[in-house]
Design a protein around this motif. Structure first.
Motif, PDB file in Angstrom:
ATOM      1  N   LEU A   8       0.838  -1.198   0.000  1.00 37.06           N
ATOM      2  CA  LEU A   8       0.000   0.000   0.000  1.00 37.06           C
ATOM      3  C   LEU A   8       0.871   1.246   0.000  1.00 37.06           C
ATOM      4  O   LEU A   8       1.928   1.281   0.629  1.00 37.06           O
ATOM      5  CB  LEU A   8      -0.892   0.028   1.240  1.00 37.06           C
ATOM      6  N   ASP A   9       0.396   2.260  -0.691  1.00 35.64           N
ATOM      7  CA  ASP A   9       1.005   3.590  -0.642  1.00 35.64           C
ATOM      8  C   ASP A   9      -0.113   4.551  -0.255  1.00 35.64           C
ATOM      9  O   ASP A   9      -1.089   4.708  -0.998  1.00 35.64           O
ATOM     10  CB  ASP A   9       1.596   3.954  -2.014  1.00 35.64           C
ATOM     11  N   GLY A  23      -2.814   0.518  -4.139  1.00 35.85           N
ATOM     12  CA  GLY A  23      -2.542  -0.821  -3.650  1.00 35.85           C
ATOM     13  C   GLY A  23      -2.152  -1.801  -4.733  1.00 35.85           C
ATOM     14  O   GLY A  23      -2.542  -1.668  -5.902  1.00 35.85           O
ATOM     15  N   LYS A  24      -1.351  -2.764  -4.319  1.00 31.80           N
ATOM     16  CA  LYS A  24      -1.011  -3.895  -5.174  1.00 31.80           C
ATOM     17  C   LYS A  24      -1.120  -5.140  -4.314  1.00 31.80           C
ATOM     18  O   LYS A  24      -0.405  -5.284  -3.321  1.00 31.80           O
ATOM     19  CB  LYS A  24       0.399  -3.757  -5.745  1.00 31.80           C
ATOM     20  N   ALA A  25      -2.046  -5.996  -4.660  1.00 30.94           N
ATOM     21  CA  ALA A  25      -2.294  -7.203  -3.872  1.00 30.94           C
ATOM     22  C   ALA A  25      -1.871  -8.430  -4.662  1.00 30.94           C
ATOM     23  O   ALA A  25      -2.271  -8.595  -5.823  1.00 30.94           O
ATOM     24  CB  ALA A  25      -3.771  -7.303  -3.510  1.00 30.94           C
ATOM     25  N   THR A  26      -1.055  -9.260  -4.035  1.00 28.26           N
ATOM     26  CA  THR A  26      -0.666 -10.529  -4.628  1.00 28.26           C
ATOM     27  C   THR A  26      -1.306 -11.649  -3.817  1.00 28.26           C
ATOM     28  O   THR A  26      -1.006 -11.804  -2.626  1.00 28.26           O
ATOM     29  CB  THR A  26       0.859 -10.701  -4.646  1.00 28.26           C
ATOM     30  N   ILE A  27      -2.197 -12.381  -4.448  1.00 24.23           N
ATOM     31  CA  ILE A  27      -2.942 -13.446  -3.771  1.00 24.23           C
ATOM     32  C   ILE A  27      -2.457 -14.779  -4.305  1.00 24.23           C
ATOM     33  O   ILE A  27      -2.567 -15.055  -5.509  1.00 24.23           O
ATOM     34  CB  ILE A  27      -4.464 -13.300  -4.004  1.00 24.23           C
ATOM     35  N   ALA A  86       2.760  -4.295   3.496  1.00 22.77           N
ATOM     36  CA  ALA A  86       3.821  -3.285   3.430  1.00 22.77           C
ATOM     37  C   ALA A  86       3.173  -1.942   3.102  1.00 22.77           C
ATOM     38  O   ALA A  86       2.466  -1.819   2.095  1.00 22.77           O
ATOM     39  CB  ALA A  86       4.850  -3.653   2.370  1.00 22.77           C
ATOM     40  N   VAL A  87       3.405  -0.943   3.940  1.00 19.61           N
ATOM     41  CA  VAL A  87       2.780   0.364   3.766  1.00 19.61           C
ATOM     42  C   VAL A  87       3.861   1.431   3.601  1.00 19.61           C
ATOM     43  O   VAL A  87       4.749   1.565   4.450  1.00 19.61           O
ATOM     44  CB  VAL A  87       1.877   0.725   4.962  1.00 19.61           C
ATOM     45  N   THR A  88       3.759   2.187   2.509  1.00 20.32           N
ATOM     46  CA  THR A  88       4.657   3.311   2.275  1.00 20.32           C
ATOM     47  C   THR A  88       3.924   4.595   2.634  1.00 20.32           C
ATOM     48  O   THR A  88       2.806   4.840   2.154  1.00 20.32           O
ATOM     49  CB  THR A  88       5.114   3.355   0.807  1.00 20.32           C
ATOM     50  N   VAL A  89       4.562   5.406   3.472  1.00 20.85           N
ATOM     51  CA  VAL A  89       3.903   6.601   3.993  1.00 20.85           C
ATOM     52  C   VAL A  89       4.960   7.607   4.413  1.00 20.85           C
ATOM     53  O   VAL A  89       6.159   7.279   4.468  1.00 20.85           O
ATOM     54  CB  VAL A  89       2.988   6.209   5.184  1.00 20.85           C
ATOM     55  N   LEU A  90       4.553   8.834   4.707  1.00 21.19           N
ATOM     56  CA  LEU A  90       5.487   9.862   5.180  1.00 21.19           C
ATOM     57  C   LEU A  90       6.181   9.426   6.464  1.00 21.19           C
ATOM     58  O   LEU A  90       5.604   8.708   7.287  1.00 21.19           O
ATOM     59  CB  LEU A  90       4.731  11.166   5.423  1.00 21.19           C
ATOM     60  N   ASN A  91       7.407   9.883   6.633  1.00 22.14           N
ATOM     61  CA  ASN A  91       8.195   9.473   7.804  1.00 22.14           C
ATOM     62  C   ASN A  91       7.538   9.824   9.130  1.00 22.14           C
ATOM     63  O   ASN A  91       7.778   9.166  10.143  1.00 22.14           O
ATOM     64  CB  ASN A  91       9.590  10.101   7.750  1.00 22.14           C
ATOM     65  N   ALA A 135      13.816   3.066   4.124  1.00 21.88           N
ATOM     66  CA  ALA A 135      13.591   4.327   3.436  1.00 21.88           C
ATOM     67  C   ALA A 135      12.963   4.071   2.070  1.00 21.88           C
ATOM     68  O   ALA A 135      13.258   3.078   1.399  1.00 21.88           O
ATOM     69  CB  ALA A 135      14.906   5.082   3.277  1.00 21.88           C
ATOM     70  N   ALA A 136      12.090   5.009   1.664  1.00 22.74           N
ATOM     71  CA  ALA A 136      11.392   4.862   0.379  1.00 22.74           C
ATOM     72  C   ALA A 136      11.390   6.186  -0.370  1.00 22.74           C
ATOM     73  O   ALA A 136      10.359   6.632  -0.873  1.00 22.74           O
ATOM     74  CB  ALA A 136       9.982   4.367   0.593  1.00 22.74           C
ATOM     75  N   GLY A 137      12.556   6.841  -0.430  1.00 23.32           N
ATOM     76  CA  GLY A 137      12.634   8.123  -1.091  1.00 23.32           C
ATOM     77  C   GLY A 137      12.566   9.257  -0.089  1.00 23.32           C
ATOM     78  O   GLY A 137      12.471   9.040   1.125  1.00 23.32           O
ATOM     79  N   ALA A 138      12.595  10.475  -0.588  1.00 25.00           N
ATOM     80  CA  ALA A 138      12.655  11.656   0.265  1.00 25.00           C
ATOM     81  C   ALA A 138      11.461  11.724   1.209  1.00 25.00           C
ATOM     82  O   ALA A 138      10.311  11.824   0.785  1.00 25.00           O
ATOM     83  CB  ALA A 138      12.708  12.910  -0.609  1.00 25.00           C
ATOM     84  N   GLY A 139      11.759  11.675   2.509  1.00 27.29           N
ATOM     85  CA  GLY A 139      10.744  11.874   3.523  1.00 27.29           C
ATOM     86  C   GLY A 139       9.725  10.762   3.662  1.00 27.29           C
ATOM     87  O   GLY A 139       8.684  10.952   4.288  1.00 27.29           O
ATOM     88  N   ARG A 140      10.008   9.584   3.104  1.00 29.76           N
ATOM     89  CA  ARG A 140       9.044   8.479   3.152  1.00 29.76           C
ATOM     90  C   ARG A 140       9.725   7.182   3.564  1.00 29.76           C
ATOM     91  O   ARG A 140      10.946   7.029   3.409  1.00 29.76           O
ATOM     92  CB  ARG A 140       8.366   8.303   1.782  1.00 29.76           C
ATOM     93  N   HIS A 141       8.946   6.277   4.091  1.00 27.26           N
ATOM     94  CA  HIS A 141       9.482   4.961   4.442  1.00 27.26           C
ATOM     95  C   HIS A 141       8.415   3.904   4.210  1.00 27.26           C
ATOM     96  O   HIS A 141       7.221   4.209   4.107  1.00 27.26           O
ATOM     97  CB  HIS A 141      10.000   4.936   5.885  1.00 27.26           C
ATOM     98  N   THR A 142       8.877   2.649   4.122  1.00 29.09           N
ATOM     99  CA  THR A 142       7.975   1.512   3.934  1.00 29.09           C
ATOM    100  C   THR A 142       8.110   0.582   5.130  1.00 29.09           C
ATOM    101  O   THR A 142       9.207   0.107   5.436  1.00 29.09           O
ATOM    102  CB  THR A 142       8.295   0.745   2.645  1.00 29.09           C
ATOM    103  N   VAL A 143       6.999   0.362   5.799  1.00 30.24           N
ATOM    104  CA  VAL A 143       6.963  -0.494   6.982  1.00 30.24           C
ATOM    105  C   VAL A 143       6.194  -1.766   6.629  1.00 30.24           C
ATOM    106  O   VAL A 143       5.102  -1.694   6.074  1.00 30.24           O
ATOM    107  CB  VAL A 143       6.293   0.220   8.173  1.00 30.24           C
ATOM    108  N   THR A 144       6.784  -2.908   6.953  1.00 28.39           N
ATOM    109  CA  THR A 144       6.174  -4.193   6.598  1.00 28.39           C
ATOM    110  C   THR A 144       5.893  -5.017   7.843  1.00 28.39           C
ATOM    111  O   THR A 144       6.755  -5.180   8.706  1.00 28.39           O
ATOM    112  CB  THR A 144       7.095  -4.998   5.660  1.00 28.39           C
ATOM    113  N   TRP A 145       4.657  -5.523   7.902  1.00 29.18           N
ATOM    114  CA  TRP A 145       4.223  -6.415   8.970  1.00 29.18           C
ATOM    115  C   TRP A 145       3.798  -7.737   8.343  1.00 29.18           C
ATOM    116  O   TRP A 145       3.235  -7.753   7.244  1.00 29.18           O
ATOM    117  CB  TRP A 145       3.041  -5.816   9.738  1.00 29.18           C
TER     118      TRP A 145
END
Length: 484
Positions: A72-73, A83-87, A199-204, A219-229
């Motif tokens: 998710l972004d 979103g991109k879902a892989t099932i 996995a969610v990409t969002v502002l830091n 890190a996912a580019g300027a001021g963003r990160h991707t958190v995965t659970w």
């Protein structure tokens, strides 16, 4: 003209090699079919039970999901979700077409095993997918769906469920039933449990919590990160959750090792005292229910009222008015609810009743509450009227949780009928023999009778199927009997 003799009609022999043989071969071959747009339940002996009578379009037929990987972004200010879902799934039949459940949102692309598939939206939440070529029975396949939009919650009798967002602030996917389909394409039946990775990409400035354990934060580019659970135990769609916000995170040491993670909205940090009692609650419940069945523990505490606790797997979601009783219930739900789950929505009260009764056990042990007295008082308040009318085995569409108070009374009556030794064997044993499984009331009745070696038919009928106040024999068993 072909003359057919009745006893010859089933035969297809080499003598009919011209036209009749070809016709017979085509008729006999197993042809790819369309997967149903509702999950068809089948009993262990092969009897077809049909779709869920309350929500017949929830879930789908023709395949079994083993894993969801969701990327998710999210833009908190615009509340736009990409979103991109892989099932990953296995076909349970020759399959020419199948459905997923997705409410709202715009689907941009679908592939099956890397090849573009045609798709269309049907009804309230059906995503109908036709792969480039049919899928063979028992074939393992992967569906990738690209989508975007502003997710919207669903109004239910319990309140809004699904994606709840406040522009510029938090976004939380929570609640039951139906919540998962508001934020990712899913086989939306409790009977098809699968592992989940989000996995969610969002502002830091925002953090993310989800089911299971956090496995990365990059890190996912300027001021963003991707958190995965990721949750390694298969979960039912109604126990999926994700929370995006400026959470205050507490890590709590648990008895015997391990760490629980609680997350609080900045306006809900007053609930830290409640969340901090999780180790005490877990120690108490493991003493009653056995080993903790999930891969992780903790909770998400919001700044809004939900009207109920969402027993999300490994990470229940609490409203701002959360209490210790809510914490006990949400944690007990990890055994009864997230662990052993109903097969259909009419079975929802089975795990709900025992998870709620855990609060009674807590009050008895920690607060010295006289449970027999509480029981009699609630029975007296209920009178002889509408309180008793709903069937616990089938309370009705939209009323899945309405007779919860009646269901909890039933659990206490069962305890007094069979005695503590057998009752706690039932309460701990039923989830342990059905880890991350699906069971219904009939399954439970058989188990309880086997454990107690008693014919509980009359008690079960009075409480589970009855539509009137049970007779005193079943209402006041054992020490509940008010007569000397």
């Amino acid at each position: 003209m072909t003359v057919r003799i009745r006893w010859q009609e089933p035969l297809c022999t080499a003598l009919l090699a011209t036209t009749m043989l070809g016709t017979c071969q085509v008729a006999a071959a197993e042809q790819p079919v369309i997967g149903s747009d509702g999950y068809v339940h089948v009993s262990p002996n092969g009897t077809v039970l049909g779709t869920d009578p309350y929500y017949p379009k929830d879930g789908n037929g023709g395949y079994d999901v083993s894993d969801y990987a969701i990327a998710l972004d999210y833009a908190p200010r615009s509340t736009i979700l990409q979103g991109k879902a892989t099932i990953t799934a296995t076909a349970t039949q020759e399959l020419s077409r199948f459905n997923l459940d997705l409410r709202g949102l715009t689907v941009r692309s679908v592939t099956v095993d890397g090849v573009g598939a045609t798709f269309r939206r049907v009804g309230e939440h059906e995503l109908e997918i036709t792969p480039a070529k049919p899928l063979a029975k028992d074939a393992r396949f992967a569906v990738v769906v690209g989508y975007d939009g502003r997710p919207e919650p669903i109004g239910t009798a319990r309140g809004r469920t699904g994606w709840l967002a406040v522009p510029g602030d938090s976004a939380v996917a929570t609640g039951q039933p139906h919540s998962a389909m508001t934020w990712f394409p899913v086989n939306g039946t409790e009977a098809d449990k699968a592992t989940l990775r989000v996995a969610v990409t969002v502002l830091n400035e925002f953090s993310v919590v989800g089911n299971g354990k956090q496995i990365s934060d990059v890190a996912a580019g300027a001021g963003r990160h991707t958190v995965t659970w990721a949750e390694e135990n298969a979960l039912a769609p109604n126990t999926a959750m994700v929370g995006i916000g400026r959470w205050k995170i507490d890590k709590i040491s648990l008895p015997g090792g391990g760490t629980a993670i609680n997350a609080y909205h900045p306006c809900a940090t007053g609930n830290r005292e409640i969340g901090g009692r999780l180790p005490e609650v877990l120690e108490f419940l493991t003493g009653k229910l056995g080993d903790y069945p999930q891969s992780a523990a903790g909770g998400l505490f919001l700044d809004r009222d939900l009207g109920y606790v969402h027993g999300a797997q490994t990470r229940p979601v609490f409203g701002r008015s959360a209490t210790v009783a809510d914490l006990v219930y949400g944690t007990a739900y990890q055994w009864w609810g997230a662990g052993v789950t109903g097969k259909m929505w009419k079975d929802a009260l089975l795990p709900e009743a025992f998870a709620r009764y855990a609060v009674w056990l807590w009050d008895e042990a920690r607060n010295g509450t006289d449970l027999d007295r509480r029981y009699r008082e609630q029975v007296a308040q209920a009178g002889n009227g509408r309180f008793w009318a709903p069937k616990l085995v089938d309370p009705g569409k939209g009323a899945e949780f309405a007779p919860t108070a009646k269901a909890v009374l039933m659990v206490h009556a069962l305890r007094r009928l069979v005695g503590d030794d057998q009752f706690f064997q039932i309460m701990s044993g039923f989830p342990s023999i059905n880890p991350q499984g699906n069971q219904n009331w009939h399954d439970f009745e058989l188990y309880a009778s086997a454990v107690t070696q008693r014919d509980l038919t009359e008690f079960d009928h009075a409480w589970l199927e009855g539509t009137a106040r049970p007779s005193d024999e079943h209402l006041y068993p054992g020490s509940l009997n008010p007569k000397p």
